[in-house]
Motif scaffolding. Structure first.
Motif, PDB file in Angstrom:
ATOM      1  N   PRO A 236       5.921 -11.540   7.825  1.00  0.00           N
ATOM      2  CA  PRO A 236       4.798 -12.311   7.292  1.00  0.00           C
ATOM      3  C   PRO A 236       4.286 -11.728   5.981  1.00  0.00           C
ATOM      4  O   PRO A 236       4.567 -10.574   5.653  1.00  0.00           O
ATOM      5  CB  PRO A 236       3.745 -12.187   8.391  1.00  0.00           C
ATOM      6  N   ASP A 237       3.513 -12.535   5.261  1.00  0.00           N
ATOM      7  CA  ASP A 237       2.893 -12.024   4.034  1.00  0.00           C
ATOM      8  C   ASP A 237       1.827 -10.991   4.411  1.00  0.00           C
ATOM      9  O   ASP A 237       1.509 -10.801   5.580  1.00  0.00           O
ATOM     10  CB  ASP A 237       2.315 -13.169   3.202  1.00  0.00           C
ATOM     11  N   ALA A 238       1.272 -10.314   3.420  1.00  0.00           N
ATOM     12  CA  ALA A 238       0.360  -9.192   3.658  1.00  0.00           C
ATOM     13  C   ALA A 238      -0.865  -9.602   4.471  1.00  0.00           C
ATOM     14  O   ALA A 238      -1.310  -8.865   5.353  1.00  0.00           O
ATOM     15  CB  ALA A 238      -0.060  -8.574   2.332  1.00  0.00           C
ATOM     16  N   ASP A 239      -1.437 -10.783   4.184  1.00  0.00           N
ATOM     17  CA  ASP A 239      -2.631 -11.230   4.898  1.00  0.00           C
ATOM     18  C   ASP A 239      -2.331 -11.431   6.383  1.00  0.00           C
ATOM     19  O   ASP A 239      -3.072 -10.957   7.245  1.00  0.00           O
ATOM     20  CB  ASP A 239      -3.163 -12.523   4.275  1.00  0.00           C
ATOM     21  N   LEU A 240      -1.240 -12.104   6.666  1.00  0.00           N
ATOM     22  CA  LEU A 240      -0.861 -12.342   8.056  1.00  0.00           C
ATOM     23  C   LEU A 240      -0.397 -11.040   8.710  1.00  0.00           C
ATOM     24  O   LEU A 240      -0.658 -10.794   9.880  1.00  0.00           O
ATOM     25  CB  LEU A 240       0.229 -13.414   8.128  1.00  0.00           C
ATOM     26  N   ARG A 241       0.260 -10.203   7.961  1.00  0.00           N
ATOM     27  CA  ARG A 241       0.773  -8.929   8.475  1.00  0.00           C
ATOM     28  C   ARG A 241      -0.357  -8.083   9.093  1.00  0.00           C
ATOM     29  O   ARG A 241      -0.152  -7.421  10.098  1.00  0.00           O
ATOM     30  CB  ARG A 241       1.431  -8.134   7.325  1.00  0.00           C
TER      31      ARG A 241
ATOM     32  N   SER B  94       7.787 -19.127  14.556  1.00  0.00           N
ATOM     33  CA  SER B  94       7.209 -18.472  13.380  1.00  0.00           C
ATOM     34  C   SER B  94       6.384 -19.452  12.556  1.00  0.00           C
ATOM     35  O   SER B  94       5.343 -19.087  12.011  1.00  0.00           O
ATOM     36  CB  SER B  94       8.316 -17.854  12.529  1.00  0.00           C
TER      37      SER B  94
ATOM     38  N   ARG C 287       2.300 -19.341  11.551  1.00  0.00           N
ATOM     39  CA  ARG C 287       1.749 -19.614  10.220  1.00  0.00           C
ATOM     40  C   ARG C 287       0.772 -20.787  10.257  1.00  0.00           C
ATOM     41  O   ARG C 287      -0.249 -20.782   9.569  1.00  0.00           O
ATOM     42  CB  ARG C 287       2.880 -19.846   9.219  1.00  0.00           C
TER      43      ARG C 287
END
Length: 135
Positions: free
Chosen positions: A125-130, A20, A24
């Motif tokens: 993940p955060d929204a951008d990575l999601r 993970s 990132r």
């Protein structure tokens, strides 16, 4: 050799803390947002894994699909790194024979949970990575 219709997809173990962090790391440096990610625990990820001979229940490698072809173990890591801005120098590491690179990769992969730890479920993940995760 099997081919895959989606390109620049990184398959990773979603409960592995090291894996993970790798996702990132790549996402933070991939300014063009070239790569997308899929945890092996997802339906899409498991299908991709089985297509290329990776056991979704006991993965021993991450993989990247690039040019419709699957790269695994050290080839996957070097392929991804070499495609990131400022990391092109990594290509020279392909000169090191796989017979030397892959055993080192496999040693880390086999022991990744005991060295780095494991999540109880796939990391969120955060929204951008999601937006770049395929499930």
């Amino acid at each position: 050799m099997a081919r895959w219709p989606d390109d620049d997809v990184i398959l990773y173990d979603g409960v592995c803390i090291f894996c993970s962090r790798w996702v990132r790391f790549v996402a933070a440096r991939d300014k063009a947002k070239r790569f997308r990610f899929t945890p092996i625990q997802s339906e899409y990820g498991a299908k991709l894994a089985r297509t290329f001979g990776i056991d979704p229940d006991d993965p021993d490698t991450n993989a990247v699909i690039h040019g419709g072809e699957a790269f695994m173990k050290s080839d996957a890591a070097l392929t991804v790194l070499s495609l990131l801005p400022g990391w092109g120098w990594v290509r020279m590491l392909f000169a090191v024979p796989k017979l030397l690179r892959d055993p080192f990769y496999s040693l880390i992969a086999r022991n990744r949970y005991s060295i780095f730890g494991k999540y109880d479920s796939c990391f969120v993940p955060d929204a951008d990575l999601r937006a770049r995760v395929i499930e």
